[in-house]
Design a protein around this motif. Structure first.
Motif, PDB file in Angstrom:
ATOM      1  N   GLY A 108      25.544  51.703  48.704  1.00  0.00           N
ATOM      2  CA  GLY A 108      24.818  52.962  48.798  1.00  0.00           C
ATOM      3  C   GLY A 108      25.222  53.822  49.981  1.00  0.00           C
ATOM      4  O   GLY A 108      25.026  55.037  49.977  1.00  0.00           O
ATOM      5  N   ARG A 109      25.801  53.196  50.982  1.00  0.00           N
ATOM      6  CA  ARG A 109      26.256  53.942  52.168  1.00  0.00           C
ATOM      7  C   ARG A 109      27.729  54.306  52.062  1.00  0.00           C
ATOM      8  O   ARG A 109      28.181  55.273  52.662  1.00  0.00           O
ATOM      9  N   TYR A 110      28.476  53.483  51.307  1.00  0.00           N
ATOM     10  CA  TYR A 110      29.892  53.715  51.092  1.00  0.00           C
ATOM     11  C   TYR A 110      30.193  53.478  49.618  1.00  0.00           C
ATOM     12  O   TYR A 110      29.486  52.730  48.938  1.00  0.00           O
ATOM     13  N   LYS A 111      31.251  54.107  49.136  1.00  0.00           N
ATOM     14  CA  LYS A 111      31.751  53.775  47.815  1.00  0.00           C
ATOM     15  C   LYS A 111      32.466  52.429  47.941  1.00  0.00           C
ATOM     16  O   LYS A 111      33.386  52.279  48.751  1.00  0.00           O
ATOM     17  N   LEU A 112      32.047  51.447  47.154  1.00  0.00           N
ATOM     18  CA  LEU A 112      32.621  50.103  47.233  1.00  0.00           C
ATOM     19  C   LEU A 112      33.412  49.806  45.962  1.00  0.00           C
ATOM     20  O   LEU A 112      32.885  49.937  44.849  1.00  0.00           O
ATOM     21  N   VAL A 113      34.659  49.383  46.132  1.00  0.00           N
ATOM     22  CA  VAL A 113      35.520  49.072  44.993  1.00  0.00           C
ATOM     23  C   VAL A 113      36.202  47.724  45.224  1.00  0.00           C
ATOM     24  O   VAL A 113      36.739  47.475  46.310  1.00  0.00           O
ATOM     25  N   LEU A 114      36.151  46.868  44.225  1.00  0.00           N
ATOM     26  CA  LEU A 114      36.868  45.586  44.290  1.00  0.00           C
ATOM     27  C   LEU A 114      38.302  45.840  43.861  1.00  0.00           C
ATOM     28  O   LEU A 114      38.542  46.390  42.777  1.00  0.00           O
ATOM     29  N   ILE A 115      39.250  45.468  44.712  1.00  0.00           N
ATOM     30  CA  ILE A 115      40.669  45.656  44.406  1.00  0.00           C
ATOM     31  C   ILE A 115      41.353  44.300  44.532  1.00  0.00           C
ATOM     32  O   ILE A 115      41.563  43.794  45.632  1.00  0.00           O
ATOM     33  N   THR A 116      41.682  43.713  43.414  1.00  0.00           N
ATOM     34  CA  THR A 116      42.241  42.366  43.423  1.00  0.00           C
ATOM     35  C   THR A 116      43.439  42.300  42.493  1.00  0.00           C
ATOM     36  O   THR A 116      43.563  43.088  41.553  1.00  0.00           O
ATOM     37  N   LYS A 117      44.348  41.377  42.778  1.00  0.00           N
ATOM     38  CA  LYS A 117      45.486  41.196  41.884  1.00  0.00           C
ATOM     39  C   LYS A 117      45.464  39.774  41.337  1.00  0.00           C
ATOM     40  O   LYS A 117      44.895  38.865  41.939  1.00  0.00           O
ATOM     41  N   GLY A 118      46.072  39.608  40.178  1.00  0.00           N
ATOM     42  CA  GLY A 118      46.086  38.290  39.554  1.00  0.00           C
ATOM     43  C   GLY A 118      45.895  38.395  38.057  1.00  0.00           C
ATOM     44  O   GLY A 118      45.923  39.485  37.476  1.00  0.00           O
ATOM     45  N   ASP A 119      45.671  37.262  37.440  1.00  0.00           N
ATOM     46  CA  ASP A 119      45.484  37.212  35.995  1.00  0.00           C
ATOM     47  C   ASP A 119      44.173  37.903  35.611  1.00  0.00           C
ATOM     48  O   ASP A 119      43.114  37.619  36.177  1.00  0.00           O
ATOM     49  N   GLU A 135      39.100  47.168  40.175  1.00  0.00           N
ATOM     50  CA  GLU A 135      40.520  47.378  39.898  1.00  0.00           C
ATOM     51  C   GLU A 135      41.246  46.031  39.996  1.00  0.00           C
ATOM     52  O   GLU A 135      41.327  45.432  41.065  1.00  0.00           O
ATOM     53  N   ILE A 136      41.749  45.546  38.870  1.00  0.00           N
ATOM     54  CA  ILE A 136      42.560  44.330  38.838  1.00  0.00           C
ATOM     55  C   ILE A 136      43.998  44.780  38.608  1.00  0.00           C
ATOM     56  O   ILE A 136      44.333  45.284  37.535  1.00  0.00           O
ATOM     57  N   VAL A 137      44.827  44.637  39.627  1.00  0.00           N
ATOM     58  CA  VAL A 137      46.166  45.223  39.605  1.00  0.00           C
ATOM     59  C   VAL A 137      47.239  44.136  39.618  1.00  0.00           C
ATOM     60  O   VAL A 137      46.980  42.990  39.993  1.00  0.00           O
ATOM     61  N   SER A 138      48.443  44.520  39.234  1.00  0.00           N
ATOM     62  CA  SER A 138      49.554  43.561  39.221  1.00  0.00           C
ATOM     63  C   SER A 138      50.204  43.448  40.589  1.00  0.00           C
ATOM     64  O   SER A 138      50.839  42.438  40.893  1.00  0.00           O
ATOM     65  N   ASP A 139      50.042  44.487  41.411  1.00  0.00           N
ATOM     66  CA  ASP A 139      50.638  44.464  42.751  1.00  0.00           C
ATOM     67  C   ASP A 139      49.823  45.372  43.657  1.00  0.00           C
ATOM     68  O   ASP A 139      49.138  46.295  43.199  1.00  0.00           O
ATOM     69  N   LYS A 140      49.882  45.093  44.953  1.00  0.00           N
ATOM     70  CA  LYS A 140      49.207  45.928  45.938  1.00  0.00           C
ATOM     71  C   LYS A 140      50.271  46.535  46.844  1.00  0.00           C
ATOM     72  O   LYS A 140      50.903  45.822  47.621  1.00  0.00           O
ATOM     73  N   ASN A 141      50.449  47.821  46.729  1.00  0.00           N
ATOM     74  CA  ASN A 141      51.422  48.536  47.534  1.00  0.00           C
ATOM     75  C   ASN A 141      50.820  49.887  47.907  1.00  0.00           C
ATOM     76  O   ASN A 141      49.728  50.234  47.445  1.00  0.00           O
TER      77      ASN A 141
END
Length: 230
Positions: free
Chosen positions: A116-127, A148-154
């Protein structure tokens, strides 16, 4: 902070819940299975080479790890690995895909305090399926404004995500246990990178901390995050 942080991204594995612990246990079992063919140190070195080679093809996660174990077993036995050993490796992979999800200290309390004080987003990579399973079992899904489930973090990944959900990377912060994936690319994207060291980190995620960057911070655990934000 010259520009107020409005969005915070959180890594998942070994930042919010335990993960690498199960890989270590499986590697120990793998070494036991192949003890007649090579010593544990050599086996782990060969396995790491296989993992690095296979990531572009299989991605990061348990399924790729299992395939890398099978490939390594074939290599160290000169193609003579017994079928029961292959079956045991496959079984170990299935067990990893059903392991419990245990939150790390202060994960729930920190997210609850920031919600509620910040926009919170889960950013993880993997299956995808495994990450979705762990998120569901964690009970943390409702804490986040986005997943956000991503294939790479760049840097490009973080630029896109922080533009999509927030006010851009310069007003964003990424929190995670991996310097290589969570901190360095976020700092390179113009944001804040907060490193929360974990006792067990995958060798392929090791990197030098960007100590010369004014947008890098390191904290002992998630309970210290609000001090950084303050």
């Amino acid at each position: 902070m010259a520009e107020r942080v409005t969005m915070i991204g959180f890594d998942a594995d070994d930042t919010l819940w335990h993960n690498e612990h199960y890989f270590v246990l499986t590697q120990d079992h793998f070494a036991d299975l192949l003890h007649d063919h090579t010593d544990p140190s050599t086996l782990m070195d060969r396995l790491l080479v296989a993992e690095r080679r296979n990531i572009p093809h299989y991605g990061v996660g348990i399924k790729g790890f299992t395939l890398s174990m099978i490939e390594t077993a074939i290599e160290v036995t000169n193609g003579k690995v017994p079928a029961p050993v292959i079956a045991e490796i496959l079984n170990a992979g299935r067990e990893m895909l059903s392991h419990p999800v245990d939150l790390l200290p202060y994960a729930w309390e920190t997210l609850e305090a920031l919600q509620g004080r910040y926009k919170l987003v889960l950013i993880t990579k993997g299956d995808l399926l495994d990450q979705e399973r762990k998120l569901a079992l964690s009970g943390l899904r409702g804490m986040f404004d986005g997943i956000e489930i991503v294939s790479d973090k760049n840097p490009a990944t973080y630029t896109r995500i922080f533009n999509q959900y927030g006010d851009g990377a310069t007003r964003g912060m990424m929190v995670g246990n991996s310097v290589k994936s969570d901190v360095v690319p976020m700092v390179d994207a113009g944001g804040w990178g907060v490193h929360v060291p974990h006792g067990q980190t995958w060798a392929l995620e090791h990197a030098e901390t960007p100590d010369d960057s004014p947008r890098f911070r390191q904290i002992a655990d998630l309970s210290k995050l609000e001090q950084v934000l303050a």
